[in-house]
Scaffold this motif. Structure first.
Motif, PDB file in Angstrom:
ATOM      1  N   MET A  98      12.869  56.431 -33.679  1.00 28.62           N
ATOM      2  CA  MET A  98      12.777  54.921 -33.353  1.00 28.62           C
ATOM      3  C   MET A  98      11.276  54.711 -32.753  1.00 28.62           C
ATOM      4  O   MET A  98      10.404  53.869 -32.963  1.00 28.62           O
ATOM      5  N   LEU A  99      10.756  55.641 -31.683  1.00 30.70           N
ATOM      6  CA  LEU A  99       9.618  55.538 -31.155  1.00 30.70           C
ATOM      7  C   LEU A  99       8.571  55.724 -32.337  1.00 30.70           C
ATOM      8  O   LEU A  99       7.419  55.062 -32.117  1.00 30.70           O
ATOM      9  N   THR A 100       8.762  56.941 -33.056  1.00 28.08           N
ATOM     10  CA  THR A 100       7.550  57.200 -34.204  1.00 28.08           C
ATOM     11  C   THR A 100       7.681  55.973 -35.153  1.00 28.08           C
ATOM     12  O   THR A 100       6.374  55.622 -35.548  1.00 28.08           O
ATOM     13  N   GLY A 101       8.638  55.345 -35.549  1.00 30.19           N
ATOM     14  CA  GLY A 101       8.611  54.461 -36.262  1.00 30.19           C
ATOM     15  C   GLY A 101       7.855  53.199 -35.835  1.00 30.19           C
ATOM     16  O   GLY A 101       7.236  52.398 -36.458  1.00 30.19           O
ATOM     17  N   ALA A 102       7.967  52.721 -34.545  1.00 25.34           N
ATOM     18  CA  ALA A 102       7.261  51.751 -33.543  1.00 25.34           C
ATOM     19  C   ALA A 102       5.960  51.935 -33.927  1.00 25.34           C
ATOM     20  O   ALA A 102       5.224  51.024 -33.865  1.00 25.34           O
ATOM     21  N   LEU A 115       3.405  38.388 -35.930  1.00 24.67           N
ATOM     22  CA  LEU A 115       3.153  39.607 -36.911  1.00 24.67           C
ATOM     23  C   LEU A 115       3.096  40.854 -36.195  1.00 24.67           C
ATOM     24  O   LEU A 115       3.651  41.781 -36.956  1.00 24.67           O
ATOM     25  N   LEU A 116       2.610  40.948 -35.019  1.00 26.27           N
ATOM     26  CA  LEU A 116       2.694  42.229 -34.355  1.00 26.27           C
ATOM     27  C   LEU A 116       4.168  42.471 -34.078  1.00 26.27           C
ATOM     28  O   LEU A 116       4.598  43.783 -34.236  1.00 26.27           O
ATOM     29  N   PRO A 117       5.145  41.646 -33.464  1.00 26.54           N
ATOM     30  CA  PRO A 117       6.581  42.087 -33.188  1.00 26.54           C
ATOM     31  C   PRO A 117       7.194  42.210 -34.666  1.00 26.54           C
ATOM     32  O   PRO A 117       8.014  43.104 -34.626  1.00 26.54           O
ATOM     33  N   ILE A 118       6.870  41.696 -35.754  1.00 21.79           N
ATOM     34  CA  ILE A 118       7.495  41.935 -36.980  1.00 21.79           C
ATOM     35  C   ILE A 118       7.237  43.265 -37.399  1.00 21.79           C
ATOM     36  O   ILE A 118       8.226  44.129 -37.773  1.00 21.79           O
ATOM     37  N   ALA A 119       5.912  43.752 -37.054  1.00 22.81           N
ATOM     38  CA  ALA A 119       5.497  45.028 -37.665  1.00 22.81           C
ATOM     39  C   ALA A 119       6.222  46.261 -36.908  1.00 22.81           C
ATOM     40  O   ALA A 119       6.994  47.319 -37.347  1.00 22.81           O
ATOM     41  N   ILE A 120       6.337  45.976 -35.591  1.00 19.02           N
ATOM     42  CA  ILE A 120       6.813  46.829 -34.653  1.00 19.02           C
ATOM     43  C   ILE A 120       8.434  46.828 -35.049  1.00 19.02           C
ATOM     44  O   ILE A 120       9.098  48.230 -34.812  1.00 19.02           O
ATOM     45  N   ALA A 121       9.009  45.854 -35.077  1.00 16.52           N
ATOM     46  CA  ALA A 121      10.637  45.749 -35.237  1.00 16.52           C
ATOM     47  C   ALA A 121      10.858  46.363 -36.545  1.00 16.52           C
ATOM     48  O   ALA A 121      11.649  47.196 -36.575  1.00 16.52           O
ATOM     49  N   THR A 122      10.205  46.358 -37.588  1.00 15.68           N
ATOM     50  CA  THR A 122      10.232  46.626 -38.950  1.00 15.68           C
ATOM     51  C   THR A 122      10.246  48.284 -38.775  1.00 15.68           C
ATOM     52  O   THR A 122      10.828  49.309 -39.109  1.00 15.68           O
ATOM     53  N   GLY A 123       9.008  48.646 -38.098  1.00 18.50           N
ATOM     54  CA  GLY A 123       9.025  50.240 -38.020  1.00 18.50           C
ATOM     55  C   GLY A 123      10.217  50.956 -37.275  1.00 18.50           C
ATOM     56  O   GLY A 123      10.708  51.981 -37.246  1.00 18.50           O
ATOM     57  N   THR A 124      10.622  50.237 -36.101  1.00 14.86           N
ATOM     58  CA  THR A 124      11.566  50.776 -35.160  1.00 14.86           C
ATOM     59  C   THR A 124      12.805  50.701 -35.926  1.00 14.86           C
ATOM     60  O   THR A 124      13.612  51.873 -35.738  1.00 14.86           O
ATOM     61  N   LEU A 125      13.298  49.947 -36.783  1.00 14.82           N
ATOM     62  CA  LEU A 125      14.428  49.892 -37.719  1.00 14.82           C
ATOM     63  C   LEU A 125      14.323  50.885 -38.563  1.00 14.82           C
ATOM     64  O   LEU A 125      15.510  51.762 -38.924  1.00 14.82           O
ATOM     65  N   CYS A 126      13.278  50.977 -39.152  1.00 15.55           N
ATOM     66  CA  CYS A 126      13.180  52.403 -40.217  1.00 15.55           C
ATOM     67  C   CYS A 126      13.434  53.546 -39.646  1.00 15.55           C
ATOM     68  O   CYS A 126      14.008  54.558 -39.955  1.00 15.55           O
ATOM     69  N   GLY A 127      12.821  53.782 -38.252  1.00 17.61           N
ATOM     70  CA  GLY A 127      13.110  55.130 -37.466  1.00 17.61           C
ATOM     71  C   GLY A 127      14.498  55.126 -36.867  1.00 17.61           C
ATOM     72  O   GLY A 127      14.936  56.248 -37.005  1.00 17.61           O
ATOM     73  N   CYS A 128      15.203  54.101 -36.776  1.00 21.43           N
ATOM     74  CA  CYS A 128      16.539  54.013 -36.049  1.00 21.43           C
ATOM     75  C   CYS A 128      17.182  54.670 -37.527  1.00 21.43           C
ATOM     76  O   CYS A 128      18.125  55.376 -37.331  1.00 21.43           O
ATOM     77  N   LEU A 129      17.086  54.127 -38.767  1.00 22.28           N
ATOM     78  CA  LEU A 129      17.750  54.856 -40.002  1.00 22.28           C
ATOM     79  C   LEU A 129      17.588  56.184 -40.061  1.00 22.28           C
ATOM     80  O   LEU A 129      18.361  56.954 -40.261  1.00 22.28           O
ATOM     81  N   ASN A 130      16.321  56.719 -39.883  1.00 15.31           N
ATOM     82  CA  ASN A 130      16.109  58.090 -39.978  1.00 15.31           C
ATOM     83  C   ASN A 130      16.797  58.817 -38.877  1.00 15.31           C
ATOM     84  O   ASN A 130      17.349  59.931 -39.176  1.00 15.31           O
ATOM     85  N   GLY A 131      16.787  58.251 -37.717  1.00 12.70           N
ATOM     86  CA  GLY A 131      17.229  58.794 -36.450  1.00 12.70           C
ATOM     87  C   GLY A 131      18.714  59.052 -36.578  1.00 12.70           C
ATOM     88  O   GLY A 131      19.444  60.023 -36.264  1.00 12.70           O
ATOM     89  N   VAL A 132      19.621  58.000 -37.193  1.00 11.80           N
ATOM     90  CA  VAL A 132      20.917  57.878 -37.176  1.00 11.80           C
ATOM     91  C   VAL A 132      21.473  58.776 -38.243  1.00 11.80           C
ATOM     92  O   VAL A 132      22.387  59.626 -38.239  1.00 11.80           O
TER      93      VAL A 132
END
Length: 332
Positions: free
Chosen positions: A232-236, A110-127
């Motif tokens: 991405m770091l902010t999302g993570a 569950l923790l990796p899922i939460a961090i991965a979801t946040g990182t992907l959302c941050g990646c979308l913002n960053g792109v």
């Protein structure tokens, strides 16, 4: 009789300026330290239960998750960017964990899922910001609605519950039965971010980007890459905060962390990070976090309604922004 004169230097070196109280108070960190001390003393005299160690420990739960997201937000704002979508990222990360848990995912996933979801959302913002040149404030105002909307679509009027005990242990638990785990995690990450920003070449490049992005790009700094990594770091970190918050309250609801983005940005700006970029410290932001935590904790013990807490926080923000300028005699 001839007299010779010693040659004089063309330049005069001024004596080193001594310590001045006015100049010291003009620094945001000094002012915040005084505010923190004043709030602590006032609450100690006015509220008989304020100094109870158990109450003080429990009071850290009110700001630890928000402060975890504020740490990467410091770096992002120093780079002249901002992320308004952090509360939506947190909500979506919590929903992703709830969906995975309901479908039989093991607790340790569950923790990796939460961090991965946040990182992907941050990646979308960053792109969207770095590749397409869109303003970050516009992008993240849009994506916060997208992330929050996706969470509401998945949940509907329901809620995810029944999370494993390990999440409650980290969200509600204590080290040595006295120090909240969340608070220890916050202090560890604050030290890590302080070293990263103030003691590495990576941190110096972040300041360079914030001061002059064009000059930083010409000097060989990969400006867009740094910005993408920071989103991405902010999302993570929002995903990590979502894990802790979900474990603390034991459920995922559509309104989880609603409005947190404004409180997080208030912590950062109150801590002396310039919204124009290029200036700010982790120490200042942590002082702001502790000051806001002390004030809101005292107001909650005094049973002051939440709307008055908002007014007090707004006054504190305006005071700490205005006083350094007034004391230094500068106008902007």
């Amino acid at each position: 009789m001839n007299t010779t004169t010693m040659p004089t230097s063309r330049y005069a070196i001024a004596d080193r300026q001594g310590f001045r109280i006015r100049a010291a108070l003009a620094r945001r960190e000094s002012l915040l330290a005084l505010l923190l001390l004043a709030a602590f003393i006032a609450n100690s005299f006015l509220l008989p239960n304020f100094l109870d160690l158990d109450n003080l420990a429990d009071g850290t739960f009110n700001f630890s998750e928000k402060a975890l997201i504020a740490l990467p937000m410091v770096l992002l704002i120093i780079c002249r960017e901002i992320d308004i979508s952090v509360s939506g990222i947190l909500a979506l990360a919590s929903v992703a964990m709830g969906w995975a848990n309901a479908n039989g995912a093991p607790p340790e996933a569950l923790l990796p899922i939460a961090i991965a979801t946040g990182t992907l959302c941050g990646c979308l913002n960053g792109v969207l910001v770095t590749r397409y040149g869109l303003p970050s404030i516009v992008v993240t105002i849009g994506t916060v609605s997208v992330f929050r909307g996706l969470s509401s679509v998945v949940l509907g009027d329901q809620a995810y519950t029944g999370y494993p005990q390990v999440m409650a242990d980290w969200g509600q638990g204590y080290f040595f039965d006295s120090i909240p785990r969340e608070f220890v995690i916050l202090l560890a990450f604050a030290a890590l971010f302080a070293v990263m920003l103030h003691a590495t070449s990576w941190g110096r490049r972040i300041y360079a980007i914030g001061n002059n992005p064009v000059a930083a790009r010409f000097s060989g700094i990969a400006v867009d890459r740094y910005r993408l990594v920071l989103f991405m770091l902010t999302g993570a970190m929002a995903g990590l905060a979502g894990y802790l918050l979900t474990g603390r309250i034991g459920s995922t609801r559509p309104n989880i962390a609603m409005g947190w983005e404004l409180e997080i940005i208030t912590m950062v700006i109150l801590g002396g990070v310039s919204i124009a970029g290029g200036a700010g410290t982790i120490a200042g932001v942590m002082l702001a976090v502790f000051t806001l935590g002390t004030v809101t904790y005292g107001l909650s013990l005094a049973n002051v309604p939440g709307i008055y807490m908002t007014i007090v926080i707004g006054i504190l923000l305006l005071a700490t922004i205005a006083l350094p300028r007034l004391l230094s005699g500068r106008k902007k």
